[in-house]
Design a protein around this motif. Structure first.
Motif, PDB file in Angstrom:
ATOM      1  N   GLY A  33     -37.278 -33.609   6.456  1.00 40.46           N
ATOM      2  CA  GLY A  33     -36.038 -33.755   5.703  1.00 40.46           C
ATOM      3  C   GLY A  33     -34.916 -34.181   6.633  1.00 40.46           C
ATOM      4  N   THR A  34     -33.731 -34.355   6.091  1.00 45.53           N
ATOM      5  CA  THR A  34     -32.589 -34.770   6.903  1.00 45.53           C
ATOM      6  C   THR A  34     -32.067 -33.592   7.719  1.00 45.53           C
ATOM      7  OG1 THR A  34     -30.984 -34.247   5.169  1.00 45.53           O
ATOM      8  CG2 THR A  34     -31.936 -36.463   5.141  1.00 45.53           C
ATOM      9  N   SER A  35     -31.160 -33.893   8.640  1.00 44.25           N
ATOM     10  CA  SER A  35     -30.600 -32.852   9.499  1.00 44.25           C
ATOM     11  C   SER A  35     -29.763 -31.849   8.718  1.00 44.25           C
ATOM     12  CB  SER A  35     -29.746 -33.496  10.599  1.00 44.25           C
ATOM     13  OG  SER A  35     -28.728 -34.292  10.032  1.00 44.25           O
ATOM     14  N   SER A  36     -29.268 -32.225   7.549  1.00 49.80           N
ATOM     15  CA  SER A  36     -28.431 -31.331   6.747  1.00 49.80           C
ATOM     16  C   SER A  36     -29.242 -30.396   5.867  1.00 49.80           C
ATOM     17  CB  SER A  36     -27.489 -32.154   5.858  1.00 49.80           C
ATOM     18  OG  SER A  36     -28.237 -32.896   4.901  1.00 49.80           O
ATOM     19  N   ALA A  37     -30.556 -30.570   5.849  1.00 45.41           N
ATOM     20  CA  ALA A  37     -31.385 -29.821   4.904  1.00 45.41           C
ATOM     21  C   ALA A  37     -31.599 -28.367   5.311  1.00 45.41           C
ATOM     22  CB  ALA A  37     -32.740 -30.513   4.740  1.00 45.41           C
ATOM     23  N   GLY A  38     -31.431 -28.047   6.589  1.00 44.34           N
ATOM     24  CA  GLY A  38     -31.643 -26.675   7.047  1.00 44.34           C
ATOM     25  C   GLY A  38     -33.078 -26.369   7.400  1.00 44.34           C
ATOM     26  N   LYS A  39     -33.812 -27.377   7.870  1.00 49.36           N
ATOM     27  CA  LYS A  39     -35.232 -27.200   8.202  1.00 49.36           C
ATOM     28  C   LYS A  39     -35.436 -26.182   9.320  1.00 49.36           C
ATOM     29  CE  LYS A  39     -36.147 -31.329   9.554  1.00 49.36           C
ATOM     30  NZ  LYS A  39     -34.734 -31.671   9.818  1.00 49.36           N
ATOM     31  N   THR A  40     -34.702 -26.360  10.419  1.00 50.06           N
ATOM     32  CA  THR A  40     -34.874 -25.482  11.574  1.00 50.06           C
ATOM     33  C   THR A  40     -34.537 -24.043  11.228  1.00 50.06           C
ATOM     34  OG1 THR A  40     -34.313 -27.329  13.038  1.00 50.06           O
ATOM     35  CG2 THR A  40     -34.256 -25.125  13.996  1.00 50.06           C
ATOM     36  N   ALA A  41     -33.490 -23.846  10.447  1.00 44.89           N
ATOM     37  CA  ALA A  41     -33.113 -22.491  10.045  1.00 44.89           C
ATOM     38  C   ALA A  41     -34.221 -21.837   9.228  1.00 44.89           C
ATOM     39  CB  ALA A  41     -31.816 -22.538   9.235  1.00 44.89           C
ATOM     40  N   MET A  42     -34.873 -22.615   8.376  1.00 46.09           N
ATOM     41  CA  MET A  42     -35.997 -22.089   7.592  1.00 46.09           C
ATOM     42  C   MET A  42     -37.122 -21.612   8.498  1.00 46.09           C
ATOM     43  SD  MET A  42     -36.629 -24.613   4.330  1.00 46.09           S
ATOM     44  CE  MET A  42     -38.290 -23.938   4.190  1.00 46.09           C
ATOM     45  N   ILE A  43     -37.488 -22.463   9.463  1.00 43.79           N
ATOM     46  CA  ILE A  43     -38.606 -22.130  10.357  1.00 43.79           C
ATOM     47  C   ILE A  43     -38.298 -20.889  11.171  1.00 43.79           C
ATOM     48  CG2 ILE A  43     -40.003 -22.945  12.291  1.00 43.79           C
ATOM     49  CD1 ILE A  43     -39.488 -25.810  11.267  1.00 43.79           C
ATOM     50  N   VAL A  44     -37.118 -20.855  11.762  1.00 47.41           N
ATOM     51  CA  VAL A  44     -36.747 -19.720  12.612  1.00 47.41           C
ATOM     52  C   VAL A  44     -36.627 -18.447  11.792  1.00 47.41           C
ATOM     53  CG1 VAL A  44     -34.946 -18.798  14.105  1.00 47.41           C
ATOM     54  CG2 VAL A  44     -35.622 -21.187  14.322  1.00 47.41           C
ATOM     55  N   ARG A  45     -36.086 -18.558  10.599  1.00 45.18           N
ATOM     56  CA  ARG A  45     -35.972 -17.395   9.710  1.00 45.18           C
ATOM     57  C   ARG A  45     -37.350 -16.828   9.389  1.00 45.18           C
ATOM     58  NH1 ARG A  45     -32.241 -13.629   7.809  1.00 45.18           N
ATOM     59  NH2 ARG A  45     -32.223 -13.496   5.533  1.00 45.18           N
ATOM     60  N   PRO A 124     -39.075 -41.148  -0.603  1.00 45.41           N
ATOM     61  CA  PRO A 124     -39.630 -41.990   0.467  1.00 45.41           C
ATOM     62  C   PRO A 124     -40.517 -41.213   1.442  1.00 45.41           C
ATOM     63  CG  PRO A 124     -37.320 -42.499   0.127  1.00 45.41           C
ATOM     64  CD  PRO A 124     -37.607 -41.281  -0.686  1.00 45.41           C
ATOM     65  N   LEU A 125     -40.162 -39.966   1.736  1.00 48.26           N
ATOM     66  CA  LEU A 125     -41.004 -39.153   2.607  1.00 48.26           C
ATOM     67  C   LEU A 125     -42.363 -38.905   1.953  1.00 48.26           C
ATOM     68  CD1 LEU A 125     -38.499 -36.480   3.980  1.00 48.26           C
ATOM     69  CD2 LEU A 125     -39.690 -38.224   5.314  1.00 48.26           C
TER      70      LEU A 125
END
Length: 241
Positions: A33-45, A124-125
């Protein structure tokens, strides 16, 4: 297609060092996803939930952890993909994105409900994934993140549901900052779906390499040959002089 709620059936815990009798299953997933999606926060959480323990971060934002999910030991690898996505002619472009698509066995496609552009990147992804895994049942979950920011919503829930139904994906709307259980449910469900695909593929390979057993010999034929062998050994008595 909505994601089923399975929090009560989900267990993550550190693997005991003495559990040598477990067979380790390798699971590889990518969060896109894009940088605004909160991907990293999801993983770390997900990985820092109190009963999971420590995790390792390797080069290129690859998170690794041994976890125990519903009685099974799993070597889980989660790839946090680049967020600098650009969409041109319905094609999502990002550095090395094809490498992650080839590597992963399942995907979380994440957008923020507060950023319509992040939502536009989902289709598209998905298309990029299907170009690589065209004949595969590789699991894909669409995740609408930041569900707590209702005052800033740009993407209605119905839009996410409609897109997921159209693409044949599971869908869930969550808030990473407010509900850790929902975040865990997402990763749990993807782990279970990847495991199902792995099990099915392994069964297909075993069936494909199976050598048919030879047919049993005809029992009537065996009896006939046995009688012939016995009769040939019987000596004809000599006439008495």
């Amino acid at each position: 297609m909505r994601l089923p709620n399975m929090s009560s059936n989900f267990l993550l815990a550190p693997i005991p060092e003495t559990a040598d009798y477990f067979t380790v299953r390798d699971i590889q997933m990518a969060v896109m996803g894009t940088s605004s999606a909160g991907k990293t926060a999801m993983i770390v959480r997900f990985l820092t939930k109190k009963f999971i323990g420590d995790y390792e971060t390797n080069t290129g934002n690859l998170y690794s952890r041994l976890v125990h999910i519903e009685g099974e030991q799993i070597s889980l690898q989660i790839q946090d993909t680049p967020g600098c996505l650009q969409v041109e002619d319905d094609v999502a472009q990002a550095p090395d994105i094809s490498r992650y698509v080839h590597w992963a066995e399942g995907f979380l496609l994440v957008y923020s409900i507060t950023d319509y552009r992040s939502y536009q990147c989902i289709r598209p992804l998905y298309q990029q994934i299907r170009k690589v895994h065209s004949n595969s049942k590789i699991p894909i979950i669409i995740v609408a993140n930041k569900g707590d920011l209702l005052h800033a919503r740009q993407v209605p829930s119905d839009s996410g549901i409609q897109l997921a139904n159209e693409l044949g994906c599971a869908f869930v709307e969550i808030s990473t900052s407010e509900n850790c259980e929902d975040v865990c449910d997402v990763f749990q469900h993807l782990c279970k779906e990847i495991s199902k695909v792995q099990t099915t593929s392994a069964g297909d390979k075993r069936r494909g390499s199976h050598v048919p057993r030879p047919k049993s010999p005809n029992m009537q034929d065996l009896k006939r040959r046995f009688k012939q062998a016995l009769s040939s050994k019987v000596k004809t008595p000599s006439p008495v002089a």
